[in-house]
Design an enzyme around this catalytic site. Structure first.
Site, PDB file in Angstrom:
ATOM      1  N   PHE A 127     -35.899  56.203 -13.223  1.00 48.84           N
ATOM      2  CA  PHE A 127     -35.154  55.301 -12.336  1.00 48.84           C
ATOM      3  C   PHE A 127     -35.339  55.834 -10.912  1.00 48.84           C
ATOM      4  O   PHE A 127     -34.951  56.965 -10.614  1.00 48.84           O
ATOM      5  CB  PHE A 127     -33.670  55.294 -12.715  1.00 48.84           C
ATOM      6  N   SER A 130     -33.585  57.026  -4.967  1.00 51.66           N
ATOM      7  CA  SER A 130     -33.522  57.932  -3.815  1.00 51.66           C
ATOM      8  C   SER A 130     -34.849  57.990  -3.060  1.00 51.66           C
ATOM      9  O   SER A 130     -35.917  57.895  -3.648  1.00 51.66           O
ATOM     10  CB  SER A 130     -33.166  59.349  -4.278  1.00 51.66           C
ATOM     11  N   GLN A 311      -5.382  91.247 -18.498  1.00 54.49           N
ATOM     12  CA  GLN A 311      -4.969  89.895 -18.093  1.00 54.49           C
ATOM     13  C   GLN A 311      -5.960  89.284 -17.096  1.00 54.49           C
ATOM     14  O   GLN A 311      -6.178  88.075 -17.080  1.00 54.49           O
ATOM     15  CB  GLN A 311      -3.583  89.932 -17.445  1.00 54.49           C
ATOM     16  N   GLU A 396     -26.339  61.958  -8.849  1.00 55.30           N
ATOM     17  CA  GLU A 396     -25.452  60.836  -9.234  1.00 55.30           C
ATOM     18  C   GLU A 396     -24.241  60.762  -8.303  1.00 55.30           C
ATOM     19  O   GLU A 396     -23.125  60.484  -8.735  1.00 55.30           O
ATOM     20  CB  GLU A 396     -25.001  60.982 -10.687  1.00 55.30           C
ATOM     21  N   GLU A 400     -19.011  65.348  -2.352  1.00 50.92           N
ATOM     22  CA  GLU A 400     -18.435  64.792  -1.107  1.00 50.92           C
ATOM     23  C   GLU A 400     -18.375  63.263  -1.203  1.00 50.92           C
ATOM     24  O   GLU A 400     -17.387  62.641  -0.796  1.00 50.92           O
ATOM     25  CB  GLU A 400     -19.272  65.218   0.110  1.00 50.92           C
TER      26      GLU A 400
HETATM   27  C1  LIG Z   1     -32.715  67.335 -10.001  1.00 47.45           C
HETATM   28  C2  LIG Z   1     -32.456  66.018  -9.386  1.00 47.45           C
HETATM   29  C3  LIG Z   1     -32.631  64.846 -10.121  1.00 47.45           C
HETATM   30  C4  LIG Z   1     -32.418  63.606  -9.537  1.00 47.45           C
HETATM   31  N1  LIG Z   1     -32.693  62.463 -10.255  1.00 47.45           N
HETATM   32  C5  LIG Z   1     -32.704  61.270  -9.600  1.00 47.45           C
HETATM   33  C6  LIG Z   1     -33.207  60.105 -10.234  1.00 47.45           C
HETATM   34  O1  LIG Z   1     -33.609  60.117 -11.407  1.00 47.45           O
HETATM   35  N2  LIG Z   1     -33.269  58.941  -9.521  1.00 47.45           N
HETATM   36  C7  LIG Z   1     -32.843  58.871  -8.233  1.00 47.45           C
HETATM   37  O2  LIG Z   1     -32.929  57.799  -7.639  1.00 47.45           O
HETATM   38  N3  LIG Z   1     -32.327  59.967  -7.598  1.00 47.45           N
HETATM   39  C8  LIG Z   1     -32.270  61.165  -8.253  1.00 47.45           C
HETATM   40  N4  LIG Z   1     -31.796  62.286  -7.610  1.00 47.45           N
HETATM   41  C9  LIG Z   1     -31.345  62.181  -6.214  1.00 47.45           C
HETATM   42  C10 LIG Z   1     -29.878  62.481  -6.015  1.00 47.45           C
HETATM   43  O3  LIG Z   1     -29.092  61.421  -6.485  1.00 47.45           O
HETATM   44  C11 LIG Z   1     -29.674  62.812  -4.517  1.00 47.45           C
HETATM   45  O4  LIG Z   1     -30.206  64.098  -4.303  1.00 47.45           O
HETATM   46  C12 LIG Z   1     -28.230  62.726  -4.109  1.00 47.45           C
HETATM   47  O5  LIG Z   1     -27.784  61.398  -4.097  1.00 47.45           O
HETATM   48  C13 LIG Z   1     -27.988  63.323  -2.724  1.00 47.45           C
HETATM   49  O6  LIG Z   1     -28.887  62.827  -1.779  1.00 47.45           O
HETATM   50  P1  LIG Z   1     -29.665  63.838  -0.828  1.00 47.45           P
HETATM   51  O7  LIG Z   1     -30.281  64.895  -1.674  1.00 47.45           O
HETATM   52  O8  LIG Z   1     -30.574  63.060   0.054  1.00 47.45           O
HETATM   53  O9  LIG Z   1     -28.539  64.537   0.051  1.00 47.45           O
HETATM   54  P2  LIG Z   1     -27.888  63.971   1.408  1.00 47.45           P
HETATM   55  O10 LIG Z   1     -27.433  62.577   1.198  1.00 47.45           O
HETATM   56  O11 LIG Z   1     -28.818  64.241   2.538  1.00 47.45           O
HETATM   57  O12 LIG Z   1     -26.610  64.902   1.543  1.00 47.45           O
HETATM   58  C14 LIG Z   1     -26.683  66.218   2.093  1.00 47.45           C
HETATM   59  C15 LIG Z   1     -25.253  66.778   2.159  1.00 47.45           C
HETATM   60  O13 LIG Z   1     -24.477  65.973   3.053  1.00 47.45           O
HETATM   61  C16 LIG Z   1     -23.315  65.497   2.379  1.00 47.45           C
HETATM   62  N5  LIG Z   1     -22.970  64.169   2.898  1.00 47.45           N
HETATM   63  C17 LIG Z   1     -23.798  63.088   3.058  1.00 47.45           C
HETATM   64  N6  LIG Z   1     -23.110  62.042   3.546  1.00 47.45           N
HETATM   65  C18 LIG Z   1     -21.810  62.440   3.664  1.00 47.45           C
HETATM   66  C19 LIG Z   1     -20.613  61.809   4.082  1.00 47.45           C
HETATM   67  N7  LIG Z   1     -20.593  60.537   4.463  1.00 47.45           N
HETATM   68  N8  LIG Z   1     -19.467  62.545   4.085  1.00 47.45           N
HETATM   69  C20 LIG Z   1     -19.469  63.842   3.684  1.00 47.45           C
HETATM   70  N9  LIG Z   1     -20.572  64.499   3.264  1.00 47.45           N
HETATM   71  C21 LIG Z   1     -21.736  63.803   3.251  1.00 47.45           C
HETATM   72  C22 LIG Z   1     -23.706  65.467   0.908  1.00 47.45           C
HETATM   73  O14 LIG Z   1     -22.570  65.472   0.093  1.00 47.45           O
HETATM   74  C23 LIG Z   1     -24.546  66.717   0.796  1.00 47.45           C
HETATM   75  O15 LIG Z   1     -23.704  67.835   0.663  1.00 47.45           O
HETATM   76  C24 LIG Z   1     -31.969  63.535  -8.201  1.00 47.45           C
HETATM   77  C25 LIG Z   1     -31.763  64.719  -7.468  1.00 47.45           C
HETATM   78  C26 LIG Z   1     -32.014  65.934  -8.028  1.00 47.45           C
HETATM   79  C27 LIG Z   1     -31.843  67.166  -7.177  1.00 47.45           C
END
Ligand SMILES: Cc1cc2nc3c(=O)[nH]c(=O)nc-3n(C[C@H](O)[C@H](O)[C@H](O)COP(=O)(O)OP(=O)(O)OC[C@H]3O[C@@H](n4cnc5c(N)ncnc54)[C@H](O)[C@@H]3O)c2cc1C
Length: 416
Positions: A127, A130, A311, A396, A400
């Site tokens: 799927f 991202s 403990q 998923e 945050e």
């Molecule tokens: C091992 C792995 C498997 C994955 N599998 C899939 C898949 O099968 N299909 C798919 O489509 N995606 C997949 N993903 C993608 C995954 O869903 C994203 O990595 C995730 O949604 C976060 O996006 P990003 O990495 O771009 O982080 P960013 O969105 O850049 O976020 C970076 C940081 O900023 C914080 N942040 C961002 N916006 C805000 C806000 N408004 N307020 C507060 N904090 C914020 C985030 O919480 C995070 O801590 C996968 C990722 C990994 C690592």
């Protein structure tokens, strides 16, 4: 209230024990090897297929369990076995849900079986939502799908990232922009059938944990798919886009924040519904690490007595177990609500994923600490479990983003 019970029925118990047996006998012995190899454990997936555990039928049965507990129970047991292998086994399900949520009956019947293959030739699916600049912010998506009316084909261009099974999948489900003016309401999902020219695997990521699960970029270059690969069909898409444009004109078109208002975006609603299942995976990892730590604390002797006699150790274990049970209850509540068709009016799906993900991270860290030096080595499994658990506050929807969804839902305010 006479119907209420948290007791699994006999059928559920026997399915749970059957999965537990596979997790204990097949997944656990293979876990360290595939973590080190950082490759998809095809032989283990095939073993699962042989007994019917890797099959559309099995997941459909659990999905339609009227109590809602079939899927979380299966997830918890598989991920108790091993998270990396577990994700290789259930990763296809995410793509299947993408088709089940948006596809026509014909599309479901055509593509979902191809995602799993058959016992002699198992397949996986991916799927792909991202992108490098669109992680938490799905509305920043750039992958474009343009309709070529003359050929009745859609042409996909863009780069997807972090796709579980990306590039090695038989079937890819790709979310793309069909109308850039409409933000996330201008997105649609497409099937990319096996061996379609124009789809290739980009970088394969070397990861901290869940290393037996393949994660890679998926590059789409003039990737042409037949018109029938648009999930839901063209007529439905045109209707949906027309309504969204109308709302945009009348000022009612501002997409609501996730979890707010009655016109919730369909993709967001799907994510909300899948979150308890992901929370259940985190519960499985946490429970596995807790069990290792409990056994170790009862047998490791220092200062002339088992370390659990202190403990400081016993109370940690008490807290770990309490948090795991609390996480499971949140997961079961949300799963039951989803099965009963009750809306998540307080973002209960997000609550379950948030709490279970954070619990897995802290419980596995505590387990490592209880094992002392041994916990820090690959001779014991808690080090791997801790690495695996870390993804549960990231994918998923990060922790945050879950908090954002919960806070927006509870307050009705556009919190940013
Ligand atoms: C091992 C792995 C498997 C994955 N599998 C899939 C898949 O099968 N299909 C798919 O489509 N995606 C997949 N993903 C993608 C995954 O869903 C994203 O990595 C995730 O949604 C976060 O996006 P990003 O990495 O771009 O982080 P960013 O969105 O850049 O976020 C970076 C940081 O900023 C914080 N942040 C961002 N916006 C805000 C806000 N408004 N307020 C507060 N904090 C914020 C985030 O919480 C995070 O801590 C996968 C990722 C990994 C690592």
């Amino acid at each position: 209230m006479g119907d209420f019970t948290l007791e699994l029925n006999d059928d559920q118990k026997s399915v749970r024990d059957w999965i537990h047996g596979f997790a204990a006998d097949v997944m656990r012995p293979a876990a360290a090897e595939w973590d080190e190899r950082e490759e998809t454990p095809w032989p283990v997936i095939q073993e699962a297929a042989k007994i019917g555990l890797y099959s559309l039928d099995f997941y459909a049965q659990q999905f339609f369990d009227p109590t809602g507990l079939g899927i979380p129970m299966a997830m918890e047991e598989l991920f108790w076995g091993d998270a990396g292998i577990g994700l290789s086994i259930v990763g296809t399900g995410l793509a299947a849900v993408g088709v089940l949520a948006n596809g026509t009956e014909e599309q479901i019947g055509t593509w979902v079986p191809q995602m799993y293959g058959d016992v002699n030739d198992v397949k996986v699916a991916a799927f792909c939502s991202s992108e490098p600049d669109a992680g938490s912010d799905v509305s920043a998506m750039r992958t474009r799908a343009v309709y070529d009316e003359a050929k009745d084909e859609w042409v996909l261009n863009g780069t997807k990232t972090w796709a579980t099974n990306g590039g090695i999948a038989a079937v890819h489900v790709v979310v793309a922009v069909v109308d850039p003016e409409l933000g996330s309401r201008g997105h649609a999902s497409f099937i990319v059938p096996p061996n379609t020219p124009g789809l290739s695997q980009g970088q394969k990521f070397k990861k901290h944990g869940i290393r037996a699960s393949h994660t890679a970029e998926v590059v789409l270059e003039d990737c042409r798919v037949p018109g029938e690969c648009l999930l839901g069909g063209k007529e439905k898409l045109d209707d949906r886009l027309a309504r969204a444009r109308e709302r945009a004109k009348t000022g009612l078109g501002v997409p609501p924040a996730e979890g707010r208002g009655s016109v919730k975006n369909a993709a967001m609603a799907t994510f909300e519904a899948s979150r308890p299942a992901v929370g259940a995976q985190a519960v499985g990892i946490a429970r596995a690490a807790y069990e290792v730590a409990l056994d170790y604390a009862k047998t490791r002797v220092q200062f002339g007595r088992p370390i659990i006699d202190n403990q400081g150790i016993a109370f940690q274990l008490a807290d770990m177990r309490t948090q795991i049970d609390a996480a499971r209850l949140l997961v079961w509540r949300a799963s039951w609500m989803a099965a009963a068709g009750r809306p998540f009016t307080s973002a209960e799906g997000s609550m379950s994923k948030l709490y279970a993900g954070e619990t897995a991270k802290t419980v596995t860290a505590q387990a490592m600490q209880i094992l002392g030096g041994n916990g820090y080595t690959r001779e014991y499994p808690v080090e791997r479990m801790h690495r695996d658990a870390a993804i549960y506050t990231i994918f998923e929807g990060t922790s945050e983003i879950q908090r954002l969804v919960i806070a927006r839902t509870l307050s009705g305010m556009p919190i940013r």
